[in-house]
Design a protein around this motif. Structure first.
Motif, mmCIF file in Angstrom:
data_model
loop_
_atom_site.group_PDB
_atom_site.id
_atom_site.type_symbol
_atom_site.label_atom_id
_atom_site.label_comp_id
_atom_site.label_asym_id
_atom_site.label_seq_id
_atom_site.Cartn_x
_atom_site.Cartn_y
_atom_site.Cartn_z
ATOM 1 N N VAL A 164 -9.376 38.440 32.768
ATOM 2 C CA VAL A 164 -9.625 37.023 32.524
ATOM 3 C C VAL A 164 -10.568 36.501 33.603
ATOM 4 N N ARG A 165 -11.712 35.984 33.179
ATOM 5 C CA ARG A 165 -12.660 35.445 34.156
ATOM 6 C C ARG A 165 -12.260 34.030 34.540
ATOM 7 N N SER A 166 -12.700 33.607 35.703
ATOM 8 C CA SER A 166 -12.331 32.290 36.216
ATOM 9 C C SER A 166 -13.078 31.185 35.477
ATOM 10 N N GLY A 167 -12.643 29.946 35.703
ATOM 11 C CA GLY A 167 -13.281 28.789 35.095
ATOM 12 C C GLY A 167 -12.497 28.178 33.962
ATOM 13 N N PHE A 168 -11.403 28.810 33.557
ATOM 14 C CA PHE A 168 -10.616 28.302 32.435
ATOM 15 C C PHE A 168 -9.770 27.104 32.858
ATOM 16 N N THR A 169 -9.372 26.338 31.867
ATOM 17 C CA THR A 169 -8.447 25.223 32.056
ATOM 18 C C THR A 169 -7.213 25.476 31.208
ATOM 19 N N LEU A 170 -6.053 25.317 31.788
ATOM 20 C CA LEU A 170 -4.809 25.566 31.070
ATOM 21 C C LEU A 170 -4.247 24.268 30.490
ATOM 22 N N ALA A 171 -3.606 24.399 29.339
ATOM 23 C CA ALA A 171 -2.935 23.276 28.684
ATOM 24 C C ALA A 171 -1.635 23.806 28.097
ATOM 25 N N PRO A 172 -0.587 23.967 28.917
ATOM 26 C CA PRO A 172 0.642 24.602 28.448
ATOM 27 C C PRO A 172 1.340 23.802 27.359
ATOM 28 N N ASP A 173 1.942 24.543 26.423
ATOM 29 C CA ASP A 173 2.770 23.947 25.390
ATOM 30 C C ASP A 173 4.106 23.581 26.031
ATOM 31 N N GLU A 174 4.383 22.292 26.163
ATOM 32 C CA GLU A 174 5.566 21.856 26.897
ATOM 33 C C GLU A 174 6.866 22.253 26.204
ATOM 34 N N PHE A 175 6.810 22.516 24.908
ATOM 35 C CA PHE A 175 8.026 22.921 24.199
ATOM 36 C C PHE A 175 8.431 24.334 24.574
ATOM 37 N N GLU A 176 7.448 25.219 24.771
ATOM 38 C CA GLU A 176 7.732 26.631 25.011
ATOM 39 C C GLU A 176 7.604 27.045 26.467
ATOM 40 N N VAL A 177 6.744 26.377 27.227
ATOM 41 C CA VAL A 177 6.387 26.856 28.561
ATOM 42 C C VAL A 177 6.775 25.817 29.619
ATOM 43 N N ALA A 178 7.668 26.226 30.527
ATOM 44 C CA ALA A 178 8.067 25.343 31.619
ATOM 45 C C ALA A 178 7.085 25.416 32.784
ATOM 46 N N GLU A 179 6.557 26.626 33.052
ATOM 47 C CA GLU A 179 5.613 26.823 34.155
ATOM 48 C C GLU A 179 4.652 27.949 33.810
ATOM 49 N N ILE A 180 3.469 27.879 34.398
ATOM 50 C CA ILE A 180 2.517 28.988 34.389
ATOM 51 C C ILE A 180 2.171 29.285 35.845
ATOM 52 N N PHE A 181 2.239 30.544 36.225
ATOM 53 C CA PHE A 181 1.956 30.891 37.614
ATOM 54 C C PHE A 181 1.321 32.270 37.659
ATOM 55 N N GLU A 182 0.813 32.642 38.821
ATOM 56 C CA GLU A 182 0.191 33.949 38.997
ATOM 57 C C GLU A 182 0.867 34.696 40.145
ATOM 58 N N VAL A 183 0.914 36.012 39.997
ATOM 59 C CA VAL A 183 1.461 36.896 41.022
ATOM 60 C C VAL A 183 0.379 37.903 41.394
ATOM 61 N N PRO A 184 0.140 38.132 42.680
ATOM 62 C CA PRO A 184 -0.884 39.122 43.055
ATOM 63 C C PRO A 184 -0.601 40.482 42.431
ATOM 64 N N LEU A 185 -1.615 41.083 41.840
ATOM 65 C CA LEU A 185 -1.452 42.412 41.252
ATOM 66 C C LEU A 185 -1.014 43.410 42.311
ATOM 67 N N SER A 186 -1.504 43.268 43.534
ATOM 68 C CA SER A 186 -1.141 44.208 44.602
ATOM 69 C C SER A 186 0.354 44.172 44.893
ATOM 70 N N PHE A 187 0.992 42.995 44.757
ATOM 71 C CA PHE A 187 2.438 42.892 44.958
ATOM 72 C C PHE A 187 3.186 43.651 43.869
ATOM 73 N N LEU A 188 2.767 43.455 42.639
ATOM 74 C CA LEU A 188 3.454 44.084 41.511
ATOM 75 C C LEU A 188 3.206 45.580 41.443
ATOM 76 N N MET A 189 2.087 46.040 41.987
ATOM 77 C CA MET A 189 1.762 47.461 41.970
ATOM 78 C C MET A 189 2.214 48.178 43.239
ATOM 79 N N ASP A 190 3.155 47.583 43.947
ATOM 80 C CA ASP A 190 3.781 48.203 45.111
ATOM 81 C C ASP A 190 5.250 48.440 44.787
#
Length: 249
Positions: A164-190
């Motif tokens: 996913v390239r940068s520059g996007f704008t998020l508009a979460p569906d409030e019915f389904e999504v409470a939060e959107i967040f990111e986790v470093p790939l390096s953390f998950l791949m350890d």
């Protein structure tokens, strides 16, 4: 999206224990972290667009099914959004709202059931991601898919890998999504950040599942299992000589 109220309702399914409080042990025996310097778009693209067998974790998809969730699994798809930042890559995740019928309150990838309007699981993942988060397909480069992952709630989930390239704008569906967040790939791949939990089932058996807690977010179950399989794929493709053998699918 088709009206969910028109679907046959299966029994609600929830773990018979608190997943975050069950006993656990480290899940990094014989495994090492992937060097963050290897987790760059060019290298990720080279590995994840390559056809061939996928190394699968021994635990793999869960064999346990919640009562009433047996039978043929329901096809579903999720997007694994590898978000490219100037200095690193992260994975976008969502926290589902607490009132949803399936997987309420859990950490998940954006996605959902394969509907009749979807030509492929990739189409499902892109449609659901747009609907849930507002992330447009214009910013997404699809790399490929992982083998389906069978869940205890009776879904066969096809993970769709993407950059996913940068520059996007998020508009979460409030019915389904409470939060959107990111986790470093390096953390998950350890694997030092991976835990193997054991929870008791009503019939006396024991359910095993992975978890990857990050700050206040408890990433577990199918989401953690899919990430564990992604680790094996990247470890095999970027480093080679996997220390701990896994199954191929």
């Amino acid at each position: 999206m088709p009206d969910p109220s028109t679907r046959p309702r299966r029994p609600r399914a929830a773990p018979p224990f608190d997943p975050a409080t069950q006993p656990w042990q480290p899940a990094d025996a014989g495994l090492t972290a992937i060097d963050p310097q290897l987790l760059v778009p060019e290298r990720l693209r080279g590995v994840l667009t390559h056809s061939g067998a996928w190394p699968q974790d021994r635990l793999g998809s869960t064999e346990y099914r919640h009562p009433g969730r047996d039978g043929p699994p329901v096809p579903a798809a999720v997007l694994i959004p590898l978000v490219v930042h100037p200095e690193s890559v992260s994975i976008m995740l969502t926290k589902r709202t607490a009132h949803l019928y399936d997987h309420a309150g859990q950490i998940s990838f954006p996605g959902g059931r394969v509907e009749t309007v979807d030509a492929t699981p990739v189409a499902t993942a892109l449609r659901e991601t747009d609907e849930e988060t507002g992330l447009s397909a214009d910013y997404i480069e699809v790399l490929g898919t992982m083998p389906p992952y069978l869940t205890s709630t009776g879904f066969a989930i096809t993970p769709v890998l993407s950059l996913v390239r940068s520059g996007f704008t998020l508009a979460p569906d409030e019915f389904e999504v409470a939060e959107i967040f990111e986790v470093p790939l390096s953390f998950l791949m350890d694997p030092a950040n991976h835990r193997l939990h054991r929870g008791p089932l009503p019939d006396g058996r024991e359910r095993q599942y992975y978890a990857m807690p990050w700050h206040q977010y408890f990433i577990w179950g199918a989401t953690a299992g899919i990430l564990r399989n992604l680790y094996h794929k990247l470890r095999h493709g970027l480093v080679g000589n996997e220390e701990s053998p896994v199954d191929a699918a």
